[in-house]
Design a protein around this motif. Structure first.
Motif, short mmCIF file in Angstrom:
data_model
loop_
_atom_site.label_atom_id
_atom_site.label_comp_id
_atom_site.label_asym_id
_atom_site.label_seq_id
_atom_site.Cartn_x
_atom_site.Cartn_y
_atom_site.Cartn_z
N ILE A 220 0.86 -1.19 0.00
CA ILE A 220 0.00 0.00 0.00
C ILE A 220 0.89 1.23 0.00
O ILE A 220 1.85 1.30 0.77
N ILE A 221 0.57 2.19 -0.85
CA ILE A 221 1.28 3.48 -0.85
C ILE A 221 0.37 4.51 -0.20
O ILE A 221 -0.76 4.72 -0.65
N ALA A 222 0.87 5.11 0.87
CA ALA A 222 0.08 6.07 1.64
C ALA A 222 0.35 7.49 1.20
O ALA A 222 1.47 7.84 0.84
N SER A 223 -0.68 8.32 1.27
CA SER A 223 -0.48 9.74 0.98
C SER A 223 0.11 10.45 2.20
O SER A 223 0.83 11.43 2.07
N ARG B 142 14.36 4.67 2.78
CA ARG B 142 15.15 4.48 1.57
C ARG B 142 15.45 5.86 0.99
O ARG B 142 14.64 6.41 0.26
N LYS B 143 16.60 6.40 1.38
CA LYS B 143 16.97 7.77 1.03
C LYS B 143 16.94 8.01 -0.48
O LYS B 143 16.46 9.04 -0.94
N GLU B 144 17.43 7.06 -1.25
CA GLU B 144 17.49 7.23 -2.70
C GLU B 144 16.12 7.40 -3.34
O GLU B 144 16.00 7.94 -4.42
N ARG B 145 15.07 6.92 -2.66
CA ARG B 145 13.71 7.05 -3.19
C ARG B 145 12.86 8.01 -2.36
O ARG B 145 11.66 8.14 -2.63
N GLU B 146 13.47 8.60 -1.34
CA GLU B 146 12.74 9.47 -0.41
C GLU B 146 11.48 8.76 0.08
O GLU B 146 10.38 9.32 0.09
N SER B 147 11.67 7.51 0.50
CA SER B 147 10.54 6.65 0.78
C SER B 147 10.74 5.83 2.05
O SER B 147 11.79 5.21 2.23
N TYR B 148 9.71 5.80 2.89
CA TYR B 148 9.68 4.86 4.00
C TYR B 148 9.03 3.58 3.54
O TYR B 148 8.19 3.58 2.64
N PHE C 272 4.21 1.92 2.13
CA PHE C 272 5.22 2.77 1.51
C PHE C 272 4.80 4.23 1.57
O PHE C 272 3.61 4.54 1.57
N SER C 273 5.80 5.10 1.55
CA SER C 273 5.58 6.52 1.31
C SER C 273 6.39 6.89 0.08
O SER C 273 7.46 6.33 -0.15
N PHE C 274 5.88 7.80 -0.71
CA PHE C 274 6.61 8.37 -1.84
C PHE C 274 6.24 9.84 -1.89
O PHE C 274 5.11 10.20 -1.55
N PRO C 275 7.16 10.69 -2.33
CA PRO C 275 6.82 12.11 -2.44
C PRO C 275 5.71 12.31 -3.48
O PRO C 275 5.83 11.86 -4.61
N SER C 276 4.61 12.89 -3.07
CA SER C 276 3.49 13.24 -3.95
C SER C 276 3.05 12.10 -4.86
O SER C 276 3.08 12.22 -6.09
#
Length: 127
Positions: A11-14, A37-43, A57-61
């Protein structure tokens, strides 16, 4: 081919912190592992759900989901429970709104839906 179980659902969370709180504190899924995961700016946080896992998961925007694999959303995720009345009562005590309990016309089993912080539909289905 030996496809014998579902290992995980991703699941990708906003809002990562809000979703993490929902799955760990309200639904009480234990954390297996959490990394940034610094390279993806993602938890990425893995929760234990019986013998399976949820990867959050988190992803920027992240874009809304039309059909991209890295967008927020899923059709629904269903959790098996032994006592749906008690489960719904527990969810409501935590401020989680559930739909009315329905009966599956084919199996006669009871089920209902509720939503995660992103509005993703989650189901509980009585075994």
């Amino acid at each position: 081919m030996n496809l014998s179980y579902i290992h995980h659902v991703a699941i990708i969370a906003s809002d990562y912190e809000k979703s993490r709180h929902f799955y760990t504190e309200l639904l009480e899924f234990p954390i297996i592992n959490e990394v940034y995961r610094k390279e993806r700016e993602s938890y990425k946080c893995d929760f234990k759900v019986g013998e399976s896992q949820i990867e959050l998961f988190s992803f920027p925007s992240p874009p809304k989901r039309p059909n991209q694999p890295e967008a927020a959303g899923l059709r629904h995720l269903c959790f098996g429970v032994t006592d749906i009345e008690q489960t719904v009562s527990d969810l409501k005590k935590k401020g989680i709104r559930c739909e009315e309990i329905r009966s599956d016309p084919y199996t006669g089993k009871s089920y209902t839906f509720f939503k995660d912080p992103d509005g993703l539909p989650l189901e509980v289905y009585e075994r």
